[in-house]
Design an enzyme around this catalytic site. Sequence first.
Site, mmCIF file in Angstrom:
data_model
loop_
_atom_site.group_PDB
_atom_site.id
_atom_site.type_symbol
_atom_site.label_atom_id
_atom_site.label_comp_id
_atom_site.label_asym_id
_atom_site.label_seq_id
_atom_site.Cartn_x
_atom_site.Cartn_y
_atom_site.Cartn_z
ATOM 1 N N HIS A 47 0.822 -1.214 0.000
ATOM 2 C CA HIS A 47 0.000 0.000 0.000
ATOM 3 C C HIS A 47 0.858 1.267 0.000
ATOM 4 C CE1 HIS A 47 -3.900 1.903 0.578
ATOM 5 N NE2 HIS A 47 -3.325 2.720 1.433
ATOM 6 N N HIS A 93 -10.164 3.215 -1.287
ATOM 7 C CA HIS A 93 -10.367 2.789 0.100
ATOM 8 C C HIS A 93 -11.190 1.507 0.053
ATOM 9 C CE1 HIS A 93 -9.953 4.610 4.319
ATOM 10 N NE2 HIS A 93 -8.774 4.609 3.737
#
Length: 736
Positions: A47, A93
Amino acid sequence: MQKLENPQEIALAHSLTLEEYENIIQILGREPNHVEIGIFSAMWSEHCSYKSSKKYLSGFPTKAPWVIQGPGENAGVIDIGDGYAAVFKMESHNHPSFIEPYQGAATGVGGILRDVFTMGARPIANMNSIRFASIEGNSETAQKHRYLLRGVVAGIGGYGNCMGVPTIGGETTFEECYAGNNLVNAFTLGLAKADEIFYGKAEGLGNPVMYVGSKTGRDGLGGAVMSSASFTEDSESKRPTVQVGDPFTEKLLLEACLELFKKDLIIGIQDMGAAGLTSSSFEMAGRSGSGMIMHLDKVPAREEGMTPYDFMLSESQERMLICAKKGCEQAIIDIFEKWELDVAVIGEVTGTGNMELFWHGEKCAEVPVQPVSEQAPVLDRPVKEPEYLKEIANITLDKKISSQEAFDMMFSDMEVVDKSWVYSQYDSMVQTNTIKGPGSLDGSSIRIKETGKALSMSADCNTRFCYINPQLGAAAAVMESGRNVAMTGAVPKAITDCLNFGNPQNPEVMWQFKECCEGIKKACSALNTPVIGGNVSLYNETNGVGVFPTPSIAMVGVNEDANKVLPSAFQKNGSTIYLLGETKPEFGGSLFMKKVYGKVAGTHPEVDFEKELKLWNLVIEANKQGLLNAAKDVNVGGLAISAAKMAVVGNKGVEIVAPLNDAKDIFSETLSRAIVEVSYENEEAFENLVSSVGQYCIKIGKVQGDTIIINGVTKSLEDARNIYYNRFKEVIEQDL
């Protein structure tokens, strides 16, 4: 500094590999402690480090005379003339929104807003791209995804509305591949003076490092690592790794930061996003080659008994890290206290090149900044063309089905019908600059009051195209988002992307990723729309089933005159309808194939950048000359569905007879086409312009009556409007 008994075991439990652990020992010259393992695991997570994707991102075109800031900062920046700049970014998200849809989506919106106002820009527009499995019927999956969709929409609306930023567009799509991983991609655009952009850097020996915003709690601990792994049956247990947002605090933080930017008090500022204080401090120091000392006991805490590890890895929301100018501390404190926000001096910039962390006067961690922030592993993962491509290539369309029956199936599809149930929960008119908002088809547009110009934007990706041919599908996503912007009369200028894929440890997924990146590179180079930022989201996979390749593309363009934003719905009875661009029998990845044959298969439609650019330029020029009443691209569902949507949204009947080779070609999804509406008095001038640029163009009908008639397909306007505007609400609310 406290030594660990079994550091290797703890490192592996933090999702670090054995190889990465050995690398850490080399960097430190010793075994790491618990805090240091946490730092490396977060910064080297997929990430934060892009370790699987970096190899393929490096070739993106990122420069143009109008690009002020490309990838590598909180957000990208383009010059829009008259001394102003547009600052924008899109981020995912996904994982948090599957676990906790309301807070996952809300904090996604909060994070992207911070990325933009951190650069010194006031946010003026939001969009989102959200994707789910089918919500029709009573299967467990449909029920689950109705719940997820309702939660995500409430979260996006709740946060954006409280911030006073209009949500002016986006897309909501449905494919079964999202059953185990819904996607939530959030986009924000802000406006700033072109010479007043702020960057995330920390430099200048002795300059103070300051913490501002909300207090730090334990929420979101391990969030970046959680978003760097696939889901399994026990993913519900990851709920504590989802942060909780507070939009009212963020609104105060926005206003405080914008006040701060008006005064010459800071060197740099960085949002605390994924990996919180760790990523913000390491990135700020890393960009300028500095070191930093931080006293973690000085960080404002929301919970009792927090440890250095908690402070470094918490993903509590609504926080920023500032590198201030020495001597300006009190002025900064005064601003943030005025806005009732926490503020504290927690450290200073050093020249050591190391991050030195202290806890009540004792050093609890020391890590060199550069290797962590700039030298994360770059993986060269194996790639392999997927086996499924061989099976889906050659499909014969031999079903006997009438055009009317096919039209009725497609027009009521969740992908086609109006999503006012979704966008009515978003405030689209706050700030009073929205010209073309959600539900008005194609690109959305916002007025720049300060200059009299308008900005248009669109977020797009046809995931079925990307599944059958990742390279061409990604190129088509760039083309589609640019076409939607051009249909408003604006010149497409640059993109931000959100690249959503399955598990990178699967060679077939990495092949899809590589191919999509190649498609984006080729399209952005040919169309002169550089990539100025974006996000990669991998591991969108549950129990071994990954999502289709989904490279969401958000394009932004500039219209020189806010009074000349072109509508995408029919405007005037009696005017003429033209089809720009040639129609071929291209049904690969089409809605027709999905609805009639139940398959995502076939050969991708032809991609021709020259034709695409010619179409954009023609519509933009014709609009400048005042020759068009409306323009809409032909996309999902082909000519029939696109024209019907223009009729329904404009509340005008149409009569179209398009000279096509086969009856079903009204549903073909050939690219680089548009439907335009021209008043009788402008026909000659328009046709002269068309022939001067050599654009393929045919006159196909008129705006008239109260019925939609397209090559024999008929639907009363009243019936069509009833389906278009009510169907989605019926489905999404069926179990409430």
